[in-house]
Design a protein around this motif. Structure first.
Motif, mmCIF file in Angstrom:
data_model
loop_
_atom_site.group_PDB
_atom_site.id
_atom_site.type_symbol
_atom_site.label_atom_id
_atom_site.label_comp_id
_atom_site.label_asym_id
_atom_site.label_seq_id
_atom_site.Cartn_x
_atom_site.Cartn_y
_atom_site.Cartn_z
ATOM 1 N N CYS A 89 0.834 -1.210 0.000
ATOM 2 C CA CYS A 89 0.000 0.000 0.000
ATOM 3 C C CYS A 89 0.864 1.254 0.000
ATOM 4 C CB CYS A 89 -0.932 -0.008 1.205
ATOM 5 S SG CYS A 89 -2.181 -1.322 1.162
ATOM 6 N N LYS A 90 1.940 1.229 0.743
ATOM 7 C CA LYS A 90 2.855 2.375 0.759
ATOM 8 C C LYS A 90 3.443 2.612 -0.625
ATOM 9 C CE LYS A 90 7.075 4.144 2.922
ATOM 10 N NZ LYS A 90 8.165 3.870 3.890
ATOM 11 N N LYS A 134 2.139 1.825 -3.539
ATOM 12 C CA LYS A 134 1.116 2.339 -4.436
ATOM 13 C C LYS A 134 0.841 3.824 -4.172
ATOM 14 C CE LYS A 134 0.315 -1.221 -6.940
ATOM 15 N NZ LYS A 134 0.634 -1.189 -8.391
ATOM 16 N N LEU A 135 0.813 4.208 -2.903
ATOM 17 C CA LEU A 135 0.620 5.613 -2.572
ATOM 18 C C LEU A 135 1.796 6.452 -3.062
ATOM 19 C CD1 LEU A 135 -0.840 5.284 1.042
ATOM 20 C CD2 LEU A 135 -2.052 6.118 -0.976
ATOM 21 N N ARG A 148 0.342 9.307 -5.618
ATOM 22 C CA ARG A 148 -0.015 10.524 -4.900
ATOM 23 C C ARG A 148 1.207 11.418 -4.778
ATOM 24 N NH1 ARG A 148 -3.242 10.459 0.485
ATOM 25 N NH2 ARG A 148 -2.780 12.629 0.049
ATOM 26 N N TYR A 186 -0.533 2.680 6.308
ATOM 27 C CA TYR A 186 -0.606 2.960 4.871
ATOM 28 C C TYR A 186 -1.753 2.189 4.219
ATOM 29 C CZ TYR A 186 3.923 5.279 5.208
ATOM 30 O OH TYR A 186 4.943 6.137 5.516
ATOM 31 N N TYR A 225 -4.404 3.944 1.924
ATOM 32 C CA TYR A 225 -4.586 3.479 0.543
ATOM 33 C C TYR A 225 -6.050 3.133 0.278
ATOM 34 C CZ TYR A 225 -3.669 0.910 -3.791
ATOM 35 O OH TYR A 225 -3.658 0.493 -5.099
ATOM 36 N N PHE A 270 -7.732 6.287 -0.403
ATOM 37 C CA PHE A 270 -7.333 6.789 -1.718
ATOM 38 C C PHE A 270 -8.100 6.082 -2.833
ATOM 39 C CE2 PHE A 270 -4.540 6.156 -5.434
ATOM 40 C CZ PHE A 270 -4.468 7.479 -5.875
ATOM 41 N N LEU A 271 -8.332 4.768 -2.674
ATOM 42 C CA LEU A 271 -9.044 4.006 -3.701
ATOM 43 C C LEU A 271 -10.510 4.424 -3.828
ATOM 44 C CD1 LEU A 271 -7.609 0.393 -3.170
ATOM 45 C CD2 LEU A 271 -7.049 2.025 -4.972
ATOM 46 N N ASP A 316 -7.004 -3.665 -7.406
ATOM 47 C CA ASP A 316 -6.867 -3.484 -5.961
ATOM 48 C C ASP A 316 -8.222 -3.181 -5.322
ATOM 49 O OD1 ASP A 316 -4.212 -3.957 -6.139
ATOM 50 O OD2 ASP A 316 -3.558 -1.883 -5.906
#
Length: 580
Positions: A442-443, A445-446, A450, A465, A469, A472-473, A485
């Motif tokens: 997750c970290k 992907k962020l 972002r 995270y 995440y 964020f999704l 995801d």
């Protein structure tokens, strides 16, 4: 572990198993970046028939079949060079010029008789989005998709009636003279020429045990599935839980092709429309980047090396022998050998590949000067130190890497890239929400999607995270590449509801246990095809690896798996021996 570390260095030696393993990860990254490719294609060589090649290697008698055969055998470098450049010209003329492909990937491979062929994938921008069409109930969109498939792929025989009633009387191959002896520029009747090419190059008229017949359950069957059932019109179906295309077919022995492609290439071809992401990943894992057949297993190679080492033989000799034997464990044809000696590429892609390290690692400097840092600045370092202006403040790390080259000094203005790239992130973390490294996933992907100046800013008030995440999704600016995801989190929520219901039923005295369904990962898809890599193991071909994987939370447990099993076995033996 020792052998894996040594063989890592063989990934830079073209044509080895380690080399193709690295290309596989690049191809999968390309699919993740660009989405589902439109078509899969194959081009074989007609090096004994092509008149252009004959004029190069036997100008004294280019029409003689025996002279051409001898010339190809005696001039493997020219034959391979000719095929290589023919492929490149055809990619530019047909795939880019006619089909309008914006991206492609292909690899060169050599048959047992030594002649080359290529496998590849192409992305067509004007083609319908297959995954969106299949996920919707819009019949008009599906009809548009079927029309697009019919305009690109064909499995019909022009010399056979539409209903296939006279397929048994289809014209035989035209080999005297061979239809491929005629150059495309001299073709006058294109319909008759196409019929001759289909009859000669595209019909699977003979099955043999040495080529395609496989014995299963006491019966011999063609591994390509010929003869195939006739199909009145193209249809989208579900096969083994995955979408598939059955193109219109009036001849059960015809291999799929594109009419323009076949007429211009003038040798055996294959073209298939891609409708399943899982099958494309399987293709990446098994077919497109497979190494050539091996003659000896790595275990046997390593064991034989250890037996030949003397007590005073330094460890360097062991490393050298392991490396040499691992990369020379198969036969190389004359044309492949010439391909390597001529330094011709083994694959071609429309994009470059960039590795992005997200764990803070840096490359070590090759030549150090006094007072110079031992490591060079990483891409992440350049991103965090990017200029503070309107152009770069709100740019994501992924966009920064895709569109800009890294400057020499920290904080300097980066330059625009001249060629599109595919970004490969490292280290790999499993996307499984129940896995031990999901927090790190997750970290990552962020970090990619972002904008940030400090990694702590990615949390935005969340404790983990994973939580950040998940929020964020749910936002509006989620790129399409993260849709899987979202589906994984939805499946996890569904499984959690199922577990809660199961616990309630258990409390009420009812038994309703069902093992949770685990999302298929790329390594599971690779494992499913272990039987294809080892043809003698028929029992594994239908094995459901996803259920077997329930016993092992993730691949990260591999290093400790064997010691734990040994301890368990030792404890079992001790308990048994202590019993009276």
């Amino acid at each position: 572990v020792f052998s894996n570390r040594v063989l890592h260095y063989a990934s830079g030696l073209r044509g080895t198993r380690q080399f193709w393993f690295r290309q596989r990860s690049r191809l999968i990254a390309m699919v993740d970046t660009l989405g589902l490719p439109t078509v899969f294609f194959t081009h074989s060589a007609a090096d004994l028939q092509w008149p252009e090649l004959a004029r190069l290697i036997c100008p004294h008698d280019p029409t003689s079949s025996s002279a051409r055969t001898t010339a190809v055998i005696e001039n493997p470098a020219i034959a391979d060079w000719f095929f290589y450049h023919r492929v490149h010209k055809f990619i530019d003329a047909f795939y880019t010029g006619v089909l309008g492909a914006t991206d492609y990937w292909l690899r060169f491979e050599w048959q047992h008789r030594g002649s080359p062929h290529v496998h590849g994938l192409a992305w067509l921008p004007d083609a319908p989005d297959v995954e969106k069409v299949l996920s919707s109930d819009d019949e008009a969109s599906k009809e548009e998709l079927l029309k697009c498939i019919d305009s690109i792929v064909s499995t019909t025989n022009p010399a056979v009636l539409p209903d296939g009633s006279n397929a048994d009387d289809a014209p035989p191959p035209k080999t005297h003279p061979h239809v491929c002896n005629k150059p495309y520029s001299e073709v006058e009747d294109f319909q008759q020429d196409l019929s001759d090419l289909v009859a000669t190059c595209q019909r699977h008229t003979r099955c043999s045990a040495a080529y395609c017949l496989r014995t299963r359950n006491g019966q011999q069957k063609c591994r390509f599935g010929y003869p195939k059932p006739l199909q009145p019109e193209t249809a989208l179906v579900t096969e083994d839980g995955e979408p598939a295309v059955f193109t219109a077919r009036n001849d059960g022995l015809v291999n799929s092709y594109n009419p323009v492609m076949l007429s211009a290439w003038r040798a055996n071809v294959d073209m298939q429309y891609c409708v399943s992401r899982r099958k494309v990943i399987e293709y990446c894992a098994k077919y497109a980047t497979k190494s050539e057949p091996r003659s000896q297993t790595l275990k046997d190679i390593f064991s034989s090396i250890v037996r030949t080492l003397s007590d005073d033989n330094p460890s360097l000799k062991a490393v050298q022998k392991l490396l040499i034997n691992s990369v020379a464990e198969r036969d190389f044809s004359a044309q492949e050998t010439c391909h390597l000696l001529l330094q011709l590429p083994m694959f071609r892609a429309s994009r470059d590949f960039i590795v992005l390290s997200l764990d803070g690692s840096r490359a070590v400097q090759d030549h150090l000067e006094e007072d110079q840092p031992a490591t060079s600045l990483s891409t992440l370092d350049h991103y965090l130190a990017r200029p503070s202006n309107q152009q770069f403040n709100d740019i994501t790390l992924l966009h920064f890497v895709q569109h800009y080259t890294m400057p020499k000094e920290r904080g300097a203005d980066p330059s625009r890239r001249s060629k599109k790239v595919v970004v490969i992130t490292r280290p790999y973390c499993s996307p499984d929400p129940s896995g031990p490294k999901y927090e790190q996933y997750c970290k990552q992907k962020l970090m990619q999607h972002r904008p940030f100046r400090r990694q702590e800013d990615l949390l935005e008030g969340c404790d983990t995270y994973a939580a950040a995440y998940a929020i964020f999704l749910q936002s509006e600016n989620v790129p399409p590449s993260l849709e899987e995801d979202i589906l994984r989190l939805q499946e996890q929520a569904t499984m959690q509801d199922h577990d809660d219901t199961e616990c309630f039923l258990f409390i009420q005295g009812e038994q309703c246990s069902q093992p949770p369904v685990r999302a298929n990962e790329e390594w599971m898809l690779i494992c499913r095809h272990n039987a294809d890599l080892q043809p003698n193991i028929d029992s594994q071909q239908d094995f459901d690896w996803s259920h077997a994987a329930q016993a092992y939370p993730n691949l990260e447990e591999m290093p400790s798996f064997i010691p734990r099993q040994q301890e368990s076995a030792a404890a079992s033996v001790f308990t048994t021996s202590a019993d009276p």
